[in-house]
Design a protein around this motif. Sequence first.
Motif, short mmCIF file in Angstrom:
data_model
loop_
_atom_site.label_atom_id
_atom_site.label_comp_id
_atom_site.label_asym_id
_atom_site.label_seq_id
_atom_site.Cartn_x
_atom_site.Cartn_y
_atom_site.Cartn_z
N PHE A 197 -12.05 1.15 7.34
CA PHE A 197 -11.57 1.92 8.49
C PHE A 197 -10.04 1.94 8.46
O PHE A 197 -9.41 1.19 7.70
N ARG A 198 -9.43 2.78 9.30
CA ARG A 198 -7.98 2.88 9.38
C ARG A 198 -7.51 2.33 10.72
O ARG A 198 -7.99 2.71 11.78
N PHE A 199 -6.54 1.43 10.64
CA PHE A 199 -5.98 0.75 11.81
C PHE A 199 -4.66 1.42 12.18
O PHE A 199 -3.75 1.48 11.35
N HIS A 200 -4.56 1.94 13.40
CA HIS A 200 -3.35 2.62 13.85
C HIS A 200 -2.62 1.74 14.86
O HIS A 200 -3.23 1.08 15.70
N TYR A 201 -1.28 1.74 14.80
CA TYR A 201 -0.49 0.98 15.75
C TYR A 201 0.94 1.52 15.78
O TYR A 201 1.35 2.30 14.92
N THR A 202 1.68 1.10 16.82
CA THR A 202 3.09 1.48 16.95
C THR A 202 3.93 0.22 16.90
O THR A 202 3.69 -0.73 17.65
N GLN A 203 4.90 0.20 15.99
CA GLN A 203 5.77 -0.97 15.82
C GLN A 203 7.22 -0.53 15.92
O GLN A 203 7.67 0.34 15.17
N ASN A 204 7.92 -1.12 16.88
CA ASN A 204 9.33 -0.76 17.11
C ASN A 204 9.50 0.75 17.29
O ASN A 204 10.44 1.36 16.77
N GLY A 205 8.56 1.35 18.01
CA GLY A 205 8.64 2.77 18.32
C GLY A 205 8.17 3.70 17.22
O GLY A 205 8.19 4.92 17.39
N TRP B 7 -2.80 1.39 8.73
CA TRP B 7 -3.12 0.50 7.61
C TRP B 7 -4.62 0.59 7.36
O TRP B 7 -5.42 0.54 8.29
N ASP B 8 -5.00 0.75 6.10
CA ASP B 8 -6.41 0.83 5.75
C ASP B 8 -6.99 -0.58 5.57
O ASP B 8 -6.44 -1.39 4.81
N LEU B 9 -8.09 -0.83 6.26
CA LEU B 9 -8.67 -2.17 6.31
C LEU B 9 -10.15 -2.16 5.97
O LEU B 9 -10.79 -1.11 5.90
N LEU B 10 -10.68 -3.36 5.76
CA LEU B 10 -12.10 -3.56 5.51
C LEU B 10 -12.64 -4.57 6.52
O LEU B 10 -12.06 -5.64 6.70
#
Length: 216
Positions: free
Chosen positions: A22-30, A35-38
């Motif tokens: 799956f793909r992990f979405h996030y916001t870091q420092n704006g 990131w692709d994860l398992l």
Amino acid sequence: MNDISNIYYGPLPPDSPYVKPFRFHYTQNGKEKSWDLLKVHDSVSIVILNTSRQKLVFVRQFRPAVYHGLVCAEAGDDGRSIDMKKYPPSLAVTLELCAGIVDKPIPLIEIAREEILEECGYDVPVERIEEVISYRSGVGTSGSLQTLFYVEVTDGDKVPSGGGGVDDEIIEVAEYSVEEARKLLQKGNVLTSPPSFLFGVLWFLTNRVHANSPQQ
């Protein structure tokens, strides 16, 4: 173990019970990132010392991921072009700790006890199994939790029907003296063993060798 043929690759089915990408979405420092994860199972591993003969008990098995890592540059998109004479499957037979995935709702120490019996053939009560430490593995892809255990067994704990794995597993038990295990960690070695194996051996050499030294 090395009688392997007809190697090829295919897409991962969505109903895989072991790996879910799956793909992990996030916001870091704006800034938006992904990131692709398992998603994989947590696991246990066990350092086993047979005190009857002062031997560490490991396992060997063929690992497809290791084989793919060895041949990926020449394998093509589907793997059918692998030269198996140049790359025999024996190259991907790993030396590992007894281990297993956490795939049932029972205490981790019970899963460790089952793996000791199924893979190595020693039937020991959980009271003799020591929980050592838990840590995260595959931090770039899965972040799964692995818990390390330690157990001392004797020849009297061996059962005729145990060892070698269950179902379709093909596992070979390997015994190493403390000195043989120490040599695995020598500078310059290139091993097919996973980091958890090296960590487990190092933990044993650091924390348990002196306790057993009179019998060595």
